[in-house]
Design an enzyme around this catalytic site. Structure first.
Site, PDB file in Angstrom:
ATOM      1  N   GLU A  34       0.995  -1.218   0.047  1.00 54.05           N
ATOM      2  CA  GLU A  34       0.188  -0.133   0.056  1.00 54.05           C
ATOM      3  C   GLU A  34       0.871   1.020   0.124  1.00 54.05           C
ATOM      4  OE1 GLU A  34      -3.518   0.233   2.864  1.00 54.05           O
ATOM      5  OE2 GLU A  34      -2.801  -1.845   3.244  1.00 54.05           O
ATOM      6  N   PHE A  35       2.133   1.233   0.737  1.00 56.47           N
ATOM      7  CA  PHE A  35       2.816   2.185   0.844  1.00 56.47           C
ATOM      8  C   PHE A  35       3.193   2.523  -0.475  1.00 56.47           C
ATOM      9  CE2 PHE A  35       5.843   5.053   2.989  1.00 56.47           C
ATOM     10  CZ  PHE A  35       7.171   5.090   2.305  1.00 56.47           C
ATOM     11  N   LEU A  82      27.347   6.307  -6.921  1.00 58.84           N
ATOM     12  CA  LEU A  82      28.361   6.788  -8.212  1.00 58.84           C
ATOM     13  C   LEU A  82      27.517   6.702  -9.570  1.00 58.84           C
ATOM     14  CD1 LEU A  82      31.294   4.048  -7.874  1.00 58.84           C
ATOM     15  CD2 LEU A  82      31.313   6.459  -7.559  1.00 58.84           C
ATOM     16  N   GLU A 112      39.425   0.407 -10.756  1.00 60.46           N
ATOM     17  CA  GLU A 112      39.143  -0.724  -9.849  1.00 60.46           C
ATOM     18  C   GLU A 112      38.273  -1.637 -10.297  1.00 60.46           C
ATOM     19  OE1 GLU A 112      38.313   1.327  -6.417  1.00 60.46           O
ATOM     20  OE2 GLU A 112      39.986   2.477  -6.013  1.00 60.46           O
ATOM     21  N   LYS A 114      34.183  -3.168  -9.757  1.00 59.71           N
ATOM     22  CA  LYS A 114      33.097  -2.803  -9.002  1.00 59.71           C
ATOM     23  C   LYS A 114      32.502  -4.104  -8.521  1.00 59.71           C
ATOM     24  CE  LYS A 114      29.075   0.180  -9.040  1.00 59.71           C
ATOM     25  NZ  LYS A 114      28.162  -0.815  -8.378  1.00 59.71           N
ATOM     26  N   ASP A 116      30.141  -6.650  -6.665  1.00 57.21           N
ATOM     27  CA  ASP A 116      28.673  -6.490  -6.563  1.00 57.21           C
ATOM     28  C   ASP A 116      28.208  -7.241  -5.202  1.00 57.21           C
ATOM     29  OD1 ASP A 116      26.156  -6.045  -7.200  1.00 57.21           O
ATOM     30  OD2 ASP A 116      26.107  -7.734  -8.880  1.00 57.21           O
ATOM     31  N   ARG A 135      24.862   0.865   4.567  1.00 55.82           N
ATOM     32  CA  ARG A 135      24.800   2.084   3.852  1.00 55.82           C
ATOM     33  C   ARG A 135      23.388   2.808   4.222  1.00 55.82           C
ATOM     34  NH1 ARG A 135      22.239   3.655  -1.290  1.00 55.82           N
ATOM     35  NH2 ARG A 135      23.089   5.448  -2.162  1.00 55.82           N
ATOM     36  N   GLU A 172      33.183  -3.490   0.338  1.00 56.23           N
ATOM     37  CA  GLU A 172      31.964  -4.312  -0.037  1.00 56.23           C
ATOM     38  C   GLU A 172      32.038  -5.384   0.666  1.00 56.23           C
ATOM     39  OE1 GLU A 172      30.237  -2.331  -2.077  1.00 56.23           O
ATOM     40  OE2 GLU A 172      28.821  -3.822  -3.233  1.00 56.23           O
ATOM     41  N   TYR A 224      37.892  -0.345  -0.453  1.00 54.46           N
ATOM     42  CA  TYR A 224      38.194   0.520  -1.947  1.00 54.46           C
ATOM     43  C   TYR A 224      38.211   2.145  -1.449  1.00 54.46           C
ATOM     44  CZ  TYR A 224      33.152  -0.227  -1.885  1.00 54.46           C
ATOM     45  OH  TYR A 224      31.792  -0.307  -1.572  1.00 54.46           O
ATOM     46  N   LYS A 287      38.497   6.180 -10.560  1.00 56.51           N
ATOM     47  CA  LYS A 287      38.491   7.429  -9.353  1.00 56.51           C
ATOM     48  C   LYS A 287      39.772   8.338  -9.884  1.00 56.51           C
ATOM     49  CE  LYS A 287      36.764   4.347  -6.049  1.00 56.51           C
ATOM     50  NZ  LYS A 287      36.994   3.485  -5.079  1.00 56.51           N
ATOM     51  N   LYS A 311      29.459   0.053 -16.015  1.00 56.89           N
ATOM     52  CA  LYS A 311      28.606  -1.293 -15.697  1.00 56.89           C
ATOM     53  C   LYS A 311      29.134  -2.032 -17.002  1.00 56.89           C
ATOM     54  CE  LYS A 311      26.162  -0.803 -12.244  1.00 56.89           C
ATOM     55  NZ  LYS A 311      24.732  -1.218 -11.875  1.00 56.89           N
ATOM     56  N   CYS A 406      -2.634 -18.056   1.300  1.00 62.27           N
ATOM     57  CA  CYS A 406      -2.231 -18.973   0.444  1.00 62.27           C
ATOM     58  C   CYS A 406      -3.179 -19.361  -0.746  1.00 62.27           C
ATOM     59  CB  CYS A 406      -2.126 -20.416   1.430  1.00 62.27           C
ATOM     60  SG  CYS A 406      -1.783 -21.884   0.379  1.00 62.27           S
ATOM     61  N   CYS A 409      -4.923 -22.903  -0.080  1.00 60.03           N
ATOM     62  CA  CYS A 409      -5.938 -23.326   1.000  1.00 60.03           C
ATOM     63  C   CYS A 409      -6.694 -21.956   1.545  1.00 60.03           C
ATOM     64  CB  CYS A 409      -5.375 -24.036   2.111  1.00 60.03           C
ATOM     65  SG  CYS A 409      -4.161 -22.991   3.125  1.00 60.03           S
ATOM     66  N   CYS A 424       2.763 -20.736   4.265  1.00 62.98           N
ATOM     67  CA  CYS A 424       1.449 -20.856   4.688  1.00 62.98           C
ATOM     68  C   CYS A 424       1.563 -21.804   5.751  1.00 62.98           C
ATOM     69  CB  CYS A 424       0.672 -21.631   3.554  1.00 62.98           C
ATOM     70  SG  CYS A 424      -0.698 -22.457   4.071  1.00 62.98           S
ATOM     71  N   CYS A 430      -3.143 -27.898   4.154  1.00 60.59           N
ATOM     72  CA  CYS A 430      -2.941 -27.138   2.817  1.00 60.59           C
ATOM     73  C   CYS A 430      -2.180 -28.583   1.918  1.00 60.59           C
ATOM     74  CB  CYS A 430      -1.865 -26.220   2.892  1.00 60.59           C
ATOM     75  SG  CYS A 430      -1.232 -25.561   1.468  1.00 60.59           S
TER      76      CYS A 430
HETATM   77  S1  IVH Z   1      33.711   3.697  -4.353  1.00 57.29           S
HETATM   78  C1  IVH Z   1      32.122   7.922  -3.352  1.00 57.29           C
HETATM   79  N1  IVH Z   1      34.726   1.582  -5.445  1.00 57.29           N
HETATM   80  O1  IVH Z   1      29.510   0.749  -5.749  1.00 57.29           O
HETATM   81  C2  IVH Z   1      32.531   6.657  -3.902  1.00 57.29           C
HETATM   82  N2  IVH Z   1      32.242   1.620  -4.765  1.00 57.29           N
HETATM   83  O2  IVH Z   1      27.329   2.997  -6.641  1.00 57.29           O
HETATM   84  C3  IVH Z   1      32.271   5.615  -2.996  1.00 57.29           C
HETATM   85  N3  IVH Z   1      31.174  -0.542  -5.199  1.00 57.29           N
HETATM   86  O3  IVH Z   1      27.934   1.911  -2.767  1.00 57.29           O
HETATM   87  C4  IVH Z   1      32.377   4.590  -3.705  1.00 57.29           C
HETATM   88  N4  IVH Z   1      32.874  -1.598  -5.889  1.00 57.29           N
HETATM   89  O4  IVH Z   1      28.820  -0.304  -2.591  1.00 57.29           O
HETATM   90  C5  IVH Z   1      33.789   2.364  -4.967  1.00 57.29           C
HETATM   91  N5  IVH Z   1      35.625  -0.296  -6.015  1.00 57.29           N
HETATM   92  C6  IVH Z   1      34.522   0.323  -5.721  1.00 57.29           C
HETATM   93  C7  IVH Z   1      33.412  -0.327  -5.575  1.00 57.29           C
HETATM   94  C8  IVH Z   1      32.494   0.364  -5.021  1.00 57.29           C
HETATM   95  C9  IVH Z   1      31.619  -1.786  -5.581  1.00 57.29           C
HETATM   96  C10 IVH Z   1      29.967  -0.055  -4.730  1.00 57.29           C
HETATM   97  C11 IVH Z   1      29.731   0.641  -3.490  1.00 57.29           C
HETATM   98  C12 IVH Z   1      28.963   1.778  -3.594  1.00 57.29           C
HETATM   99  C13 IVH Z   1      28.413   1.684  -5.156  1.00 57.29           C
HETATM  100  C14 IVH Z   1      28.391   2.787  -5.723  1.00 57.29           C
END
Ligand code: IVH
Length: 668
Positions: A34-35, A82, A112, A114, A116, A135, A172, A224, A287, A311, A406, A409, A424, A430
């Site tokens: 609902e929210f 980012l 670097e 990224k 996940d 976060r 991470e 990082y 960076k 990405k 459910c 049932c 359930c 059930c």
């Molecule tokens: S730097 C201000 N470095 O990506 C910069 N972030 O969309 C702070 N992440 O919340 C982030 N690998 O959870 C940075 N080598 C990396 C990273 C990284 C993954 C994630 C991190 C952040 C999100 C940014």
């Protein structure tokens, strides 16, 4: 005509109020769905009437992972996200913006991976871990220190002495692929909902209320970003190197790039090589290296101007969401499944995708009829990663919400605290749960009764069988009254039922289908308690004393035997003559292969549990002692064995063997 301004203000007020109920009081008075509906209504109105835009509208908040059960802490430095890019062109644009932003001054870029997972901020004071915060909404996060302390790769006390008195480090939290697969396999066996990907698994694990559960899932953490006053270096790269020397896991694949081509080469290399990494990555982060230049470039409201992410492309297809169905499993867990227009993706036709749980459905904000993006990332099952809201029109259907009751049932579903799954609770009434339990009981790994799901279905529909014990009351006459049954097949089934009475106790126990009691757990419990009666009376303390049996499993066993209906089924099975204890024969499979040998067990193992190894040592005439001494012959070493123990063993001239070598000793 309706007063749009008034409606928008009203929605903002209501949403603000509900936020307060949810986050501050931890007592929501409306459902999440609902929210969400109100939020969508507000988003639509705001999009149609930009003249009412307001930066403080609830729609302007960044996504939040805050939960009710943890203390919330303000971040000293907000945790920003980012800007994302998806092409070399956009990366080139970022480079050009940086050139302009720095007025042509030369600069370096640190590239670097990224990672996940789920982001974490750690605060250290005087070299000790003070606090770990998620976060959250970027401004405030959950204090998850107790859980984070269980992650072995996070230093609780730093090495060296050149660290600032107080600083913050961000990184991470990750669940390595191997561990993700192991946990999902275990969950599948126990009919729990599977984690969609390592990121959800890591985030879910970090929000567990029980640090012991967190510790049992081997999370890892890569770092990082270092923040604070008096940092050791004026460059980002230098600070990460320093952090590495203090004991943080800073990936060594970070690289300084001096030209756009260096960056493109890095991207091309890691788009391939990332597939070999033990953890999931979804892109590259770039960076500006110099902190002075970072300060000059500054931030926008949401992200730094000195950094960007690129990405990686996942294999993705677009198709139509036709319907969402909800399936009820043996344990009552309800799984939402998306039914899609068939679409080709990474070489296979995809028609269905798991939607996993209510949170994932909420996060996706789906409508029936939506054009949805389907991806096959590292996951086994394809997943819906988003919906094309722009392609929506007046014809788009209802918002997809998790069902309250459910589908089989009609019982109201429950969501246990700390779990993502809905269940359930109508275990005994059930139909899919009843049938599922019988199907589980007869499977090969349990009682190995010659009977497929259709037979279970027919027997249940005809009213002959409501539980496992009823199976043993079946007669040829009953079976012949069903369609498609002949004398021979009826007699075969009864013979198979008779034979199942010889199936060993641990498989009978597994067959009962107690939640969280998979094959391995059943074996452990069977050997620890020896008989069903002993197990049924076991206390919580006695249960958790058994190797690798935690409170969750223990509680589930206790709840099972506390139920009168279950006790009756077990007692009827006993009367039928099923094996209710570990047999003498199992106990007497002895030899003298290890006669006179003293063996110490240390670490964790993958083939058998410590208890099982202990039992094997004893079964084969050896003695199992707890500490290495001059009298020890072998140290049976598993993973994560303390270095002190192996040092001591080496000094004492004790032979160190792994589990394969040990098992070979028994079969030689
Ligand atoms: S730097 C201000 N470095 O990506 C910069 N972030 O969309 C702070 N992440 O919340 C982030 N690998 O959870 C940075 N080598 C990396 C990273 C990284 C993954 C994630 C991190 C952040 C999100 C940014």
């Amino acid at each position: 005509m309706e007063d749009t301004g008034g409606r928008i203000r009203q929605l903002r007020r209501d949403l603000g109020q509900h936020n307060y109920y949810y986050y501050v009081l931890a007592r929501p008075i409306i459902s999440d769905c609902e929210f969400d509906r109100m939020m969508v209504a507000l988003q639509v109105l705001e999009a149609e009437h930009p003249e009412y835009a307001d930066p403080h509208s609830p729609t302007q908040r960044v996504g939040s992972d805050l939960s009710k059960e943890f203390n919330q802490v303000l971040h000293v430095y907000p945790m920003l996200s980012l800007g994302n890019t998806y092409s070399e062109g956009e990366v080139g644009d970022f480079y050009e913006r940086t050139v302009r932003g720095l007025n042509g001054e030369p600069f370096e870029i640190v590239a670097e991976l990224k990672y996940d997972g789920t982001s974490i901020s750690l605060i250290y004071e005087k070299g000790r871990l003070l606090r770990a915060v998620t976060r959250g909404d970027g401004t405030r996060g959950d204090d998850v220190t107790a859980n984070v302390k269980t992650i072995r790769s996070i230093p609780l006390k730093l090495m060296g002495d050149n660290f600032p008195d107080s600083f913050e480090i961000r990184g991470e939290i990750l669940l390595p692929w191997a561990e993700f697969d192991r946990i999902n396999k275990e969950r599948e066996e126990q009919e729990e909902l599977l984690f969609a990907n390592p990121r959800n698994a890591a985030a879910g694990t970090l929000k567990q209320q029980n640090p012991a559960v967190v510790a049992s899932r081997k999370l890892d953490a890569y770092f990082y970003y270092l923040l604070g006053e008096n940092l050791p270096s004026e460059s980002h790269y230098g600070n990460l190197e320093a952090a590495r020397s203090w004991g943080f896991k800073v990936p060594d694949v970070i690289q300084i790039c001096r030209t756009p081509q260096d960056i493109f080469d890095y991207i091309a290399r890691w788009d391939m090589e990332r597939k070999e990494l033990p953890v999931a990555t979804d892109g590259i982060v770039l960076k500006v290296n110099s902190l002075r230049q970072q300060r000059n470039l500054g931030f926008t409201a949401k992200s730094p101007r000195w950094a960007i992410s690129y990405k990686f492309q996942a294999e993705r297809a677009v198709t139509r969401l036709n319907a969402v169905s909800f399936q009820v499993g043996r344990t009552g867990a309800v799984t939402p499944v998306a039914n899609l227009d068939p679409v080709l993706l990474a070489g296979t036709t995809v028609k269905r995708a798991s939607l996993h749980n209510a949170d994932i459905i909420e996060g996706l904000d789906l409508r029936i009829g939506d054009r949805v993006f389907v991806e096959k990332g590292g996951e086994i099952i394809p997943k819906i990663v988003g919906t094309d809201t722009e392609a929506r029109d007046m014809m788009s259907g209802a918002k997809v919400c998790f069902i309250p009751r459910c589908p089989e049932c009609g019982t109201e579903l429950v969501r246990p605290k700390g779990e993502a799954a809905h269940y359930c609770p109508n275990e005994t009434g059930c139909p899919p749960q009843i049938k599922g339990r019988i199907e589980h009981f007869v499977t090969r790994k349990a009682m190995d009764i010659n009977m497929g799901p259709e037979t279970v279905e027919d027997l249940h529909n005809a009213g002959f069988v409501k539980n496992a014990a009823d199976l043993y009351k079946l007669t040829v006459h009953d079976l012949l009254s069903l369609e498609r049954w002949a004398d021979k097949s009826a007699r075969n089934l009864l013979e198979s039922l008779r034979e199942s009475k010889n199936v060993p106790f641990e498989r009978v126990l597994y067959g009962l289908g107690i939640r969280y009691v998979g094959e391995t757990v059943a074996k452990r419990l069977a050997y620890a308690f020896r008989t069903m009666d002993e197990l049924a009376e076991a206390s919580l303390e006695a249960l958790i004393k058994v190797d690798e049996i935690g409170e969750r499993i223990a509680q589930s066993v206790i709840a099972y035997f506390a139920d009168e209906g279950n006790r009756e089924i077990v007692s009827r099975l006993k009367e039928e003559g099923l094996q209710m204890s570990v047999s003498e024969e199992q106990l007497s499979q002895r030899s003298e292969k290890l006669k006179g040998l003293s063996i110490v067990i240390s670490g964790t193992f993958s083939l058998h549990s410590r208890d099982e190894y202990k039992a094997m040592i004893e079964q084969h005439g050896g003695t199992n002692s707890s500490a290495v001494s001059g009298k020890t012959d072998y140290l049976l070493a598993g993973d994560n064995m303390g270095p002190a123990k192996s040092d001591k063993a080496r000094k004492a001239g004790v032979k160190i063997i792994d589990e394969n070598e040990f098992l070979n000793m028994l079969t030689e």
